[in-house]
Design a protein around this motif. Structure first.
Motif, PDB file in Angstrom:
ATOM      1  N   VAL A  91      30.581  18.245  -9.320  1.00  0.00           N
ATOM      2  CA  VAL A  91      29.358  17.597  -8.837  1.00  0.00           C
ATOM      3  C   VAL A  91      28.167  18.047  -9.689  1.00  0.00           C
ATOM      4  N   GLU A  92      28.047  19.363  -9.841  1.00  0.00           N
ATOM      5  CA  GLU A  92      26.891  19.919 -10.571  1.00  0.00           C
ATOM      6  C   GLU A  92      26.809  19.407 -12.006  1.00  0.00           C
ATOM      7  N   ASN A  93      27.972  19.188 -12.611  1.00  0.00           N
ATOM      8  CA  ASN A  93      27.988  18.779 -14.020  1.00  0.00           C
ATOM      9  C   ASN A  93      28.058  17.262 -14.209  1.00  0.00           C
ATOM     10  N   ASN A  94      27.859  16.516 -13.144  1.00  0.00           N
ATOM     11  CA  ASN A  94      27.983  15.049 -13.199  1.00  0.00           C
ATOM     12  C   ASN A  94      29.304  14.627 -13.824  1.00  0.00           C
ATOM     13  N   ALA A  95      30.351  15.311 -13.454  1.00  0.00           N
ATOM     14  CA  ALA A  95      31.659  15.033 -14.057  1.00  0.00           C
ATOM     15  C   ALA A  95      32.370  13.871 -13.382  1.00  0.00           C
ATOM     16  N   ALA A  96      31.758  13.288 -12.360  1.00  0.00           N
ATOM     17  CA  ALA A  96      32.329  12.097 -11.741  1.00  0.00           C
ATOM     18  C   ALA A  96      31.285  10.993 -11.734  1.00  0.00           C
ATOM     19  N   GLN A  97      31.642   9.849 -12.287  1.00  0.00           N
ATOM     20  CA  GLN A  97      30.721   8.703 -12.186  1.00  0.00           C
ATOM     21  C   GLN A  97      31.294   7.712 -11.177  1.00  0.00           C
ATOM     22  N   CYS A  98      32.237   6.886 -11.600  1.00  0.00           N
ATOM     23  CA  CYS A  98      32.853   6.002 -10.600  1.00  0.00           C
ATOM     24  C   CYS A  98      33.821   6.788  -9.717  1.00  0.00           C
ATOM     25  N   GLY A  99      34.329   7.896 -10.231  1.00  0.00           N
ATOM     26  CA  GLY A  99      35.190   8.774  -9.432  1.00  0.00           C
ATOM     27  C   GLY A  99      36.659   8.410  -9.410  1.00  0.00           C
ATOM     28  N   TYR A 100      37.009   7.363 -10.132  1.00  0.00           N
ATOM     29  CA  TYR A 100      38.419   6.931 -10.049  1.00  0.00           C
ATOM     30  C   TYR A 100      39.372   7.977 -10.627  1.00  0.00           C
ATOM     31  N   CYS A 101      38.950   8.620 -11.715  1.00  0.00           N
ATOM     32  CA  CYS A 101      39.836   9.597 -12.364  1.00  0.00           C
ATOM     33  C   CYS A 101      39.723  10.973 -11.718  1.00  0.00           C
ATOM     34  N   THR A 102      38.682  11.170 -10.901  1.00  0.00           N
ATOM     35  CA  THR A 102      38.316  12.517 -10.452  1.00  0.00           C
ATOM     36  C   THR A 102      39.425  13.276  -9.715  1.00  0.00           C
ATOM     37  N   PRO A 103      40.162  12.644  -8.785  1.00  0.00           N
ATOM     38  CA  PRO A 103      41.213  13.414  -8.116  1.00  0.00           C
ATOM     39  C   PRO A 103      42.188  14.042  -9.122  1.00  0.00           C
ATOM     40  N   GLY A 104      42.566  13.262 -10.114  1.00  0.00           N
ATOM     41  CA  GLY A 104      43.515  13.758 -11.118  1.00  0.00           C
ATOM     42  C   GLY A 104      42.910  14.846 -11.968  1.00  0.00           C
ATOM     43  N   MET A 105      41.667  14.625 -12.381  1.00  0.00           N
ATOM     44  CA  MET A 105      40.998  15.619 -13.239  1.00  0.00           C
ATOM     45  C   MET A 105      40.892  16.959 -12.499  1.00  0.00           C
ATOM     46  N   VAL A 106      40.473  16.893 -11.229  1.00  0.00           N
ATOM     47  CA  VAL A 106      40.265  18.122 -10.456  1.00  0.00           C
ATOM     48  C   VAL A 106      41.602  18.847 -10.251  1.00  0.00           C
ATOM     49  N   LEU A 107      42.641  18.096  -9.920  1.00  0.00           N
ATOM     50  CA  LEU A 107      43.935  18.754  -9.646  1.00  0.00           C
ATOM     51  C   LEU A 107      44.526  19.380 -10.908  1.00  0.00           C
ATOM     52  N   VAL A 108      44.400  18.689 -12.042  1.00  0.00           N
ATOM     53  CA  VAL A 108      44.911  19.281 -13.290  1.00  0.00           C
ATOM     54  C   VAL A 108      44.089  20.523 -13.631  1.00  0.00           C
ATOM     55  N   LEU A 128      44.171  18.392 -20.005  1.00  0.00           N
ATOM     56  CA  LEU A 128      43.643  17.139 -19.451  1.00  0.00           C
ATOM     57  C   LEU A 128      44.068  15.905 -20.251  1.00  0.00           C
ATOM     58  N   ALA A 129      44.900  16.122 -21.285  1.00  0.00           N
ATOM     59  CA  ALA A 129      45.234  15.018 -22.199  1.00  0.00           C
ATOM     60  C   ALA A 129      45.911  13.842 -21.501  1.00  0.00           C
ATOM     61  N   GLY A 130      46.532  14.080 -20.361  1.00  0.00           N
ATOM     62  CA  GLY A 130      47.222  12.985 -19.680  1.00  0.00           C
ATOM     63  C   GLY A 130      46.345  12.257 -18.665  1.00  0.00           C
ATOM     64  N   ASN A 131      45.060  12.589 -18.624  1.00  0.00           N
ATOM     65  CA  ASN A 131      44.155  11.973 -17.643  1.00  0.00           C
ATOM     66  C   ASN A 131      43.083  11.166 -18.356  1.00  0.00           C
ATOM     67  N   LEU A 132      43.000   9.898 -18.004  1.00  0.00           N
ATOM     68  CA  LEU A 132      42.011   9.037 -18.659  1.00  0.00           C
ATOM     69  C   LEU A 132      40.771   8.899 -17.797  1.00  0.00           C
ATOM     70  N   CYS A 133      39.598   8.846 -18.463  1.00  0.00           N
ATOM     71  CA  CYS A 133      38.339   8.573 -17.766  1.00  0.00           C
ATOM     72  C   CYS A 133      37.622   7.473 -18.537  1.00  0.00           C
ATOM     73  N   ARG A 134      37.221   6.420 -17.829  1.00  0.00           N
ATOM     74  CA  ARG A 134      36.542   5.308 -18.497  1.00  0.00           C
ATOM     75  C   ARG A 134      35.033   5.493 -18.509  1.00  0.00           C
ATOM     76  N   CYS A 135      34.526   6.490 -17.766  1.00  0.00           N
ATOM     77  CA  CYS A 135      33.074   6.550 -17.578  1.00  0.00           C
ATOM     78  C   CYS A 135      32.387   7.677 -18.334  1.00  0.00           C
ATOM     79  N   THR A 136      32.884   8.887 -18.176  1.00  0.00           N
ATOM     80  CA  THR A 136      32.053  10.047 -18.532  1.00  0.00           C
ATOM     81  C   THR A 136      32.073  10.429 -20.000  1.00  0.00           C
ATOM     82  N   GLY A 137      33.070   9.967 -20.741  1.00  0.00           N
ATOM     83  CA  GLY A 137      33.194  10.434 -22.120  1.00  0.00           C
ATOM     84  C   GLY A 137      33.762  11.842 -22.179  1.00  0.00           C
ATOM     85  N   TYR A 138      34.257  12.329 -21.084  1.00  0.00           N
ATOM     86  CA  TYR A 138      34.988  13.605 -20.963  1.00  0.00           C
ATOM     87  C   TYR A 138      34.123  14.871 -21.061  1.00  0.00           C
ATOM     88  N   VAL A 139      32.990  14.796 -21.776  1.00  0.00           N
ATOM     89  CA  VAL A 139      32.212  16.023 -22.000  1.00  0.00           C
ATOM     90  C   VAL A 139      31.824  16.706 -20.691  1.00  0.00           C
TER      91      VAL A 139
END
Ligand SMILES: Cc1cc2nc3c(=O)[nH]c(=O)nc-3n(C[C@H](O)[C@H](O)[C@H](O)COP(=O)(O)OP(=O)(O)OC[C@H]3O[C@@H](n4cnc5c(N)ncnc54)[C@H](O)[C@@H]3O)c2cc1C
Ligand code: FES
Ligand code: FES
Lengths: 151, 295
Positions: A91-108, A128-139
């Motif tokens: 949350v603090e790092n704005n690592a979720a935008q649409c949030g679709y990838c977030t469950p996977g990113m957090v669990l990995v 994290l190589a197996g998790n795609l994010c369409r929004c954040t650009g991963y940074v």
């Protein structure tokens, strides 16, 4: 066939077909929103769960195989409706935008940090190589994981 | 005669009854039980190890198996040293291989190259051997190491060299009542290295991979060069191996042998076969250059 498993700490019983995937059962039969369907073929990571303590693509897991096991989705990381420290860093790092990838990113990220509490950048990218994010650009995601890591 | 017919009927009745009861998801806890089930269902059952390639066969409706036999609960995830040999259980995952001691370098690199922690925690070495390109990275490494496969059935055990395992696309030297139980690697050579090129640095399918295992860079007595990605299953670049045998590896030799690495290539739909052939040569040269630079 009836299967029973602990879902985010609660015992559930559900009737499944031998060929049903865990993703189908969690989303269609149990109505969860903490697991997402993206590709259905292991390419996006949106459907990620932990089975016991191992990461599993729920789209590549037969539901029948989790009988008597512990399934954790991202919702299971909360305690008393409070986000876990790792989730707070997202949350603090704005690592979720649409949030679709977030469950996977957090669990990995959780699985990585549980094994390796202070990973290098390279190790974070690799995990994290197996998790795609369409929004954040991963940074921001990598930043969130780094800030949750022990330094 | 009448007795005989009754016996046959009872037998078939039993088999059908068993099949009906078991028309489902089977998760045997012992290898013996798994082999009994394999004998009963033969090719009508889908064997699932890590599931990363096999589950999709069902969800995409490419197959409709009579039963699913999951190997998940079998005690086959281990890496053991046996004298000069290393034995790896068929359900050992890439992540478990990376945490084990004594694994030859090229196999470690192939396991490391499987993208993402989730895939590493699920992709098993046994499943990898069966998965055609763009899978099969660990298989390429194993092929360069002269690995042997231990096949088991309720009739007994059989050892199949990996070099004799692939008979054609998705056609393997495995019988319908057998399971792959373990992989053995004889005394690993001093040097080994695996490299692959995938679409992205972190992720994406493997386009081509090369693995080289070799006892010495000064006078080659034993060498394995395996190429993955160009054909459905990896192959040994035997022409290159012959050219290397007995030689000291020089820049010139690397250059001339590299022309012979790509024996064949099929169009993958992702990139052209010319590019795949080019990649195999480049990866081979990089590996040998690295291996000789430590001379
Ligand atoms: C998104 C994605 C990315 C991938 N990236 C890579 C990659 O970078 N490199 C790579 O090499 N692979 C890759 N793969 C392919 C695959 O994940 C691996 O090849 C993996 O090792 C397959 O192992 P598994 O345990 O999941 O096999 P499964 O899917 O369980 O099984 C594969 C096949 O082998 C058979 N089988 C398995 N074990 C046995 C046994 N003991 N006896 C008899 N038959 C058996 C099964 O019946 C099935 O036909 C990728 C897959 C996905 C979905
Ligand atoms: S839905 Fe499972 S990986 Fe995309
Ligand atoms: S936040 Fe939208 S896909 Fe990642």
């Amino acid at each position: 066939m009836m299967i029973r498993f602990y879902l985010d700490g609660q015992l559930v019983e559900v009737d499944v077909k031998p060929t049903d995937t865990l993703l189908k059962v969690l989303v269609d039969k149990l109505g969860l929103t903490s697991v997402h369907y993206g590709c259905g073929e292991g390419s996006c990571g949106a459907c990620m769960v932990l089975v016991d303590d191992k990461l599993r693509y729920s789209c590549l897991t037969f539901a029948a195989s989790v009988n008597d096991k512990k399934v954790t989705t991202v919702a299971g990381l909360l305690s008393d409706h409070e986000l876990s420290p790792l989730q707070k860093k997202f949350v603090e790092n704005n690592a979720a935008q649409c949030g679709y990838c977030t469950p996977g990113m957090v669990l990995v990220a959780k699985a990585l940090l549980d094994k390796n509490p202070s990973p290098s950048d390279e190790e974070i990218f690799d995990a994290l190589a197996g998790n795609l994010c369409r929004c954040t650009g991963y940074v921001p995601i990598v930043k969130a994981v780094k800030s949750a890591a022990r330094r | 005669m009448k007795n005989m017919i009754t016996l046959i009927l009872v037998f078939f009745g039993l088999v059908t009854a068993l099949k009906e009861i078991n028309e489902s998801f089977l998760m045997p806890e012992s290898v013996n039980k798994a082999l009994q089930l394999k004998k009963l269902y033969r090719d009508s059952a889908l064997v699932v190890s890590g599931g990363t390639a096999s589950v999709q066969l069902v969800t995409k409706m490419l197959i409709s198996p009579a039963a699913i036999i999951s190997l998940e609960n079998l005690p086959l995830n281990y890496v053991k040293k046996k004298g000069n040999m290393i034995e790896i259980g068929a359900t050992t995952t890439a992540a478990e291989i990376l945490e084990s001691d004594g694994v030859p370098n090229c196999l470690l690199e192939a396991a490391k190259g499987i993208h993402g922690l989730a895939l590493k925690q699920n992709a098993t070495i046994g499943g990898n051997i069966f998965t055609p390109a763009p899978g099969g990275d660990m298989a390429t490494a194993l092929l360069s190491l002269d690995a042997q496969l231990i096949m088991s059935s309720s009739r007994g055990r059989r050892i199949v060299p990996l070099t004799k395992f692939y008979k054609g696309p998705l056609t393997y030297n495995i019988r319908s009542d057998e399971l792959l139980i373990a992989i053995r690697i004889g005394k690993p050579p001093k040097h080994s290295m695996f490299m692959k090129q995938s679409i992205y640095k972190y992720g994406g399918q493997t386009l081509a991979s090369v693995s080289v295992a070799l006892d010495s860079v000064d006078k080659v007595k034993r060498v394995g060069v395996a190429v993955g990605g160009l054909t459905p299953h990896p192959y040994r670049a035997s022409r290159v191996e012959k050219m290397l045998l007995g030689q000291k590896i020089s820049e010139e030799l690397i250059e001339t042998t590299a022309q012979n690495v790509a024996e064949e290539a099929s169009d993958t739909g992702l990139v052209s076969r010319e590019y795949l052939r080019h990649l195999a040569g480049v990866l081979y040269k990089r590996i040998l250059t690295r291996l000789t630079s430590s001379r």
